[in-house]
Design an enzyme around this catalytic site. Structure first.
Site, PDB file in Angstrom:
ATOM      1  N   HIS A 141      62.100  -4.864  30.631  1.00 40.85           N
ATOM      2  CA  HIS A 141      62.493  -6.249  30.901  1.00 40.85           C
ATOM      3  C   HIS A 141      61.328  -7.019  31.511  1.00 40.85           C
ATOM      4  O   HIS A 141      60.321  -6.429  31.919  1.00 40.85           O
ATOM      5  CB  HIS A 141      63.695  -6.301  31.857  1.00 40.85           C
ATOM      6  CG  HIS A 141      65.001  -6.003  31.188  1.00 40.85           C
ATOM      7  ND1 HIS A 141      65.509  -4.718  31.089  1.00 40.85           N
ATOM      8  CD2 HIS A 141      65.906  -6.807  30.580  1.00 40.85           C
ATOM      9  CE1 HIS A 141      66.673  -4.756  30.448  1.00 40.85           C
ATOM     10  NE2 HIS A 141      66.928  -6.010  30.132  1.00 40.85           N
ATOM     11  N   LYS A 145      63.009  -9.692  36.632  1.00 37.25           N
ATOM     12  CA  LYS A 145      64.317  -9.045  36.734  1.00 37.25           C
ATOM     13  C   LYS A 145      64.400  -8.282  38.049  1.00 37.25           C
ATOM     14  O   LYS A 145      63.484  -7.537  38.412  1.00 37.25           O
ATOM     15  CB  LYS A 145      64.558  -8.101  35.554  1.00 37.25           C
ATOM     16  CG  LYS A 145      65.955  -7.492  35.548  1.00 37.25           C
ATOM     17  CD  LYS A 145      66.248  -6.779  34.236  1.00 37.25           C
ATOM     18  CE  LYS A 145      67.622  -6.115  34.243  1.00 37.25           C
ATOM     19  NZ  LYS A 145      68.712  -7.082  34.470  1.00 37.25           N
TER      20      LYS A 145
END
Length: 253
Positions: A141, A145
């Site tokens: 990600h 995040k």
């Protein structure tokens, strides 16, 4: 027309959802909840307790800290809540389950239809594959995040674990000088750049490797899934209970 209150409306996902909803013929975002004040096509409140706009469903793409206020409001108005936030504690998950006995609650670690199809495949094959394959889950990600591993990685890992009869254990990351045990299910998190989301389940055997992979190329896939969930949860006379993307998929078949 399904009317939505969008919690986290000024975040990255909130803005994607707002833009997609503008051209949707079956739903409308009538109010937003966000501590950040920005110009919007609908009224925005800093806390849902201050919201004075009637709606059919609450959609949350914010932070776990918003859960209590969302539930309090949802119960007081008797309207369903669609939770797309990850990183909940065990106590919060228990609260969600308890609340679902009072009002309809929707919770999914990933709103992508594709991810949920991969998850359904894992239900069918994990028990068989474990006999001759080592299993590893890798997720990637963007660098903003907060939670790691991702809720989706845990969703996939839990599905694998729940469908294996033998005792298994999670290994988060890997370091040291010991050999891998077969009972391990490895879970690895990578953070960097602007990666939207990649999840790879690896079955590594003797002389062959099988991979199930899902790549989100834009945040639209999550927004579309979330809006479909709102349509599902906004149907008339939906009963209290805990729903997920499988219910949305089944309803569309």
């Amino acid at each position: 027309m399904t009317k939505i209150i969008l919690s986290g409306c000024n975040g990255k996902m909130g803005k994607v959802i707002s833009n997609l909803a503008l051209n949707h013929s079956e739903l409308e975002i009538v109010a937003g909840i966000d501590k950040k004040s920005e110009e919007s096509q609908y009224p925005v409140f800093d806390n849902i307790s201050n919201c004075s706009v009637d709606a059919d469903v609450i959609l949350d793409f914010s932070r776990p800290t918003s859960l209590d206020s969302l539930i309090t409001y949802g119960i007081s108005k008797n309207i369903p809540i669609v939770l797309c936030t990850t990183g909940y504690s065990e106590e919060q998950i228990k609260l969600i389950e308890d609340t679902s006995k009072k009002i309809p609650m929707f919770r999914s670690a990933n709103m992508s239809i594709g991810v949920n199809i991969v998850n359904n495949i894992l239900k069918e094959i994990s028990g068989f594959m474990y006999k001759n394959f080592d299993i590893e889950v890798i997720e990637k990600h963007h660098n903003q995040k907060v939670d790691a591993p991702s809720g989706t990685a845990l969703l996939l890992a839990d599905t694998i674990k729940d469908n294996i009869k033998e005792e298994t254990k999670y290994t988060f990351g890997r370091e040291g000088n010991c050999k891998r045990e077969h009972k391990e299910i490895g879970i690895h998190a990578i953070r960097g750049g602007s990666i939207v989301g990649e999840h790879d389940v690896i079955f590594a055997g003797q002389g062959e490797v099988i991979e199930l992979k899902h790549t989100a190329q834009s945040r639209d896939v999550f927004a579309i899934g979330a809006l479909n969930a709102c349509l599902f949860m906004g149907i008339k006379d939906i009963k209290p209970g805990l729903y997920d993307m499988n219910d949305v998929i089944k309803a569309s078949l």
